[in-house]
Design a protein around this motif. Structure first.
Motif, short mmCIF file in Angstrom:
data_model
loop_
_atom_site.label_atom_id
_atom_site.label_comp_id
_atom_site.label_asym_id
_atom_site.label_seq_id
_atom_site.Cartn_x
_atom_site.Cartn_y
_atom_site.Cartn_z
N UNK A 23 16.32 -153.07 -126.82
CA UNK A 23 17.07 -153.43 -125.61
C UNK A 23 16.37 -154.55 -124.85
N UNK A 24 15.05 -154.44 -124.70
CA UNK A 24 14.31 -155.50 -123.99
C UNK A 24 14.45 -156.83 -124.72
N UNK A 25 14.41 -156.76 -126.05
CA UNK A 25 14.56 -157.99 -126.84
C UNK A 25 15.91 -158.65 -126.58
N UNK A 26 16.95 -157.84 -126.43
CA UNK A 26 18.29 -158.39 -126.17
C UNK A 26 18.38 -159.03 -124.78
N UNK A 27 17.56 -158.54 -123.85
CA UNK A 27 17.68 -158.97 -122.45
C UNK A 27 16.69 -160.08 -122.08
N UNK A 28 15.78 -160.45 -122.97
CA UNK A 28 14.77 -161.46 -122.63
C UNK A 28 15.09 -162.79 -123.30
N UNK A 30 14.23 -166.39 -125.28
CA UNK A 30 13.41 -166.65 -126.48
C UNK A 30 11.95 -166.95 -126.15
N UNK A 31 11.68 -167.52 -124.99
CA UNK A 31 10.28 -167.84 -124.67
C UNK A 31 9.52 -166.70 -124.01
N UNK A 32 10.17 -165.56 -123.85
CA UNK A 32 9.53 -164.43 -123.14
C UNK A 32 9.39 -163.20 -124.03
N UNK A 33 9.37 -163.37 -125.32
CA UNK A 33 9.36 -162.23 -126.24
C UNK A 33 8.04 -161.45 -126.24
N UNK A 34 6.97 -162.07 -125.69
CA UNK A 34 5.71 -161.33 -125.64
C UNK A 34 5.83 -160.09 -124.77
N UNK A 38 4.09 -156.45 -125.43
CA UNK A 38 3.22 -155.75 -124.48
C UNK A 38 3.77 -154.36 -124.16
N UNK A 39 5.09 -154.25 -124.01
CA UNK A 39 5.68 -152.92 -123.79
C UNK A 39 5.41 -152.03 -125.02
N UNK A 40 5.49 -152.63 -126.20
CA UNK A 40 5.20 -151.87 -127.41
C UNK A 40 3.76 -151.38 -127.46
N UNK A 102 13.38 -164.60 -133.93
CA UNK A 102 13.18 -163.28 -134.51
C UNK A 102 11.90 -162.61 -134.03
N UNK A 103 11.19 -163.24 -133.13
CA UNK A 103 9.90 -162.69 -132.69
C UNK A 103 10.05 -161.28 -132.09
N UNK A 104 11.01 -161.10 -131.19
CA UNK A 104 11.22 -159.80 -130.57
C UNK A 104 11.62 -158.73 -131.58
N UNK A 105 12.42 -159.13 -132.57
CA UNK A 105 12.84 -158.17 -133.59
C UNK A 105 11.64 -157.69 -134.41
N UNK A 106 10.70 -158.62 -134.68
CA UNK A 106 9.51 -158.22 -135.44
C UNK A 106 8.72 -157.17 -134.67
#
Length: 482
Positions: A23-28, A30-34, A38-40, A102-106
């Motif tokens: 969900x966070x990945x969908x809402x952030x 592309x430049x904020x995937x870190x 960090x949540x992970x 694809x960074x957030x998906x990884x």
């Protein structure tokens, strides 16, 4: 049912965390995937606490006797979650400054993979075990090929998939053998029927199952995928495959062999595979000039070392805990050491755009922390005191000797001597060879420094103060008898 759900608190936390990351990945942006990473990291760190609490809890089966809650499974949960944290930190360094969709998906998939490792290490039913195995496989295939614009990564994903599909089919065929003669898929019920099978039939079933487990462990002759996949996959993912998949598959293999299958002629086969894996992995690693391929063949050799623990348990079942305890200590040490080595490869590969070992020349002056940490990891992988894997090998070889397998311990010691040549080759390049003219200085930033500090300290502290960790693995080495 409420008690069962409370017993799997770590699994529930991991499942919720993975969905939250999606969900966070969908809402952030592309430049904020870190933020996802960090949540992970925070979520995985929280999941460590209920997992650690299970180390001292009672052993029991939950969910219609398909899932074990015992110290043995709790130990592997800790290893899987710790690996996930380290891999997420390494992945943040790997993707730093790279623009990818694809960074957030990884990051999300890494947490899903942690969940699959946890499930695989605690399954005591063949059906659940196979589902967890396939869950792990599917996530691994996607992660290995996640660099969509990179031909080698795509090739790694496809190769891993085809090899994995064949191995899964063979393992499932072995499961059908056991179910066909017993009428049950529960490991603890299987042992009442399997004891009366002919050695030939039982040996065939074990070999078919070993194709699946051996594939995940990178055991010879099921290792062919390892060098190409490690080289093509993103470096942090290769680190995860080398540690997480290996640990969970060993946990499942150990539980199946220890609980359901009586030790017969296949013990000799496993001992032979351990010797061949150590020897082939180390000999081929000698000629490697790519650090990821060298670590891949090193991983094959270490799979052979780890199998010594499984063989020792099977050869002397009355020596309860010795082989299992040695294997768990080795896995704990290998987690910090090998992820640390791949982390240095991530930092150097990102800074230089190369994974060639000759390009590590003069690294001690261009990136002193990375060079020092890599030297520690290379010495530990060799088994030089006082690093963590020195005691790991000491315990494994001791377990082999206590089980009457002196020859296997000698093969392991000789292979450790052989491995010294290629591990020290990396140290020689970093400290004794001059850097090429105009070679860039590598900047070790905050996350990279923290990652190297944690992995290097883990490697050194476990080696210097092994006793507390030995007590933990001994407590976790009693596989639940229900």
């Amino acid at each position: 049912m409420t008690a069962d759900l409370r017993a799997i608190t770590p699994e529930l936390l991991l499942g919720v965390l993975a969905l939250v990351l999606v969900m966070i990945d969908l809402l952030t942006d592309p430049g904020s995937k870190r933020i996802v990473a960090w949540v992970g990291v925070i979520g995985l760190a929280i999941a460590l606490f209920p997992s650690a609490a299970l180390l001292s809890g009672p052993s029991r089966l939950v969910f219609a006797e398909t899932y074990a809650v015992d110290p043995f499974a709790a130990f592997f949960k800790l290893v899987a979650i710790t690996s996930g944290i380290l891999v997420l930190l390494a992945a943040m360094e790997f993707y730093r400054g790279q623009s990818t969709h694809y960074e957030g998906e990884v990051y999300s998939l890494v947490v899903f993979m942690v969940l699959s490792l946890v499930l695989l290490s605690a399954a005591v039913d063949l059906i659940l075990l196979f589902l967890a195995f396939e869950f792990l496989s599917l996530v691994s295939y996607v992660l290995a090929g996640s660099l969509k614009g990179d031909r080698k990564s795509n090739e790694a994903g496809v190769k891993y998939f085809f090899y994995g599909a064949a191995a899964s089919a063979a393992m499932l065929y072995g499961f059908t053998f056991l179910y066909g003669v017993s009428g049950t898929t529960n490991l603890y019920h299987l042992m009442q029927h399997v004891a009366f099978l002919s050695p030939g039939f039982l040996g065939l079933a074990v070999m078919l199952m070993l194709a699946g487990f051996g594939f995940k462990i990178s055991l010879v002759p099921f290792h062919q995928w390892t060098p190409d996949v490690y080289e093509g996959a993103p470096t942090p993912i290769a680190a995860f495959l080398s540690v997480g998949s290996k640990a969970a598959a060993l946990a499942a293999l150990l539980r199946v062999l220890y609980v359901a299958v009586p030790p017969q002629g296949w013990v000799t086969i496993l001992a032979g595979l351990a010797a061949i894996s150590m020897t082939l992995g180390n000999l081929v690693a000698l000629s490697q000039q790519n650090i990821k391929r060298m670590l891949a063949y090193s991983s094959i050799a270490h799979a052979g070392y780890m199998l010594i623990g499984v063989v020792a348990v099977a050869a002397s079942p009355t020596l309860v805990g010795s082989g299992v305890g040695a294997l768990l200590f080795y896995l704990l040490s290998y987690t910090f050491t090998n992820i640390g080595a791949f982390s240095v490869a991530t930092i150097v590969g990102r800074g230089l755009g190369s994974d060639a070992i000759p390009d590590y020349a003069g690294l001690s002056r261009r990136a002193p922390l990375s060079a020092f940490a890599m030297a520690v990891f290379m010495l530990s992988l060799t088994g030089i005191p006082p690093t963590a894997l020195f005691f790991g090998k000491f315990l494994l070889f001791g377990a082999a000797i206590n089980s009457g397998l002196l020859w296997l311990a000698i093969v392991g010691i000789l292979n450790s001597v052989v491995s010294l040549f290629y591990y020290v080759g990396v140290i020689r390049a970093m400290y004794l060879m001059p850097a090429p003219e105009g070679a860039p200085v590598l900047h070790e930033r905050g996350v990279a420094r923290a990652l190297l500090a944690v992995t290097a300290l883990g490697t050194i502290v476990i080696g210097i103060f092994p006793q507390p960790f030995i007590r933990v693995v001994n407590a976790a080495s009693i596989i639940g008898r229900f």
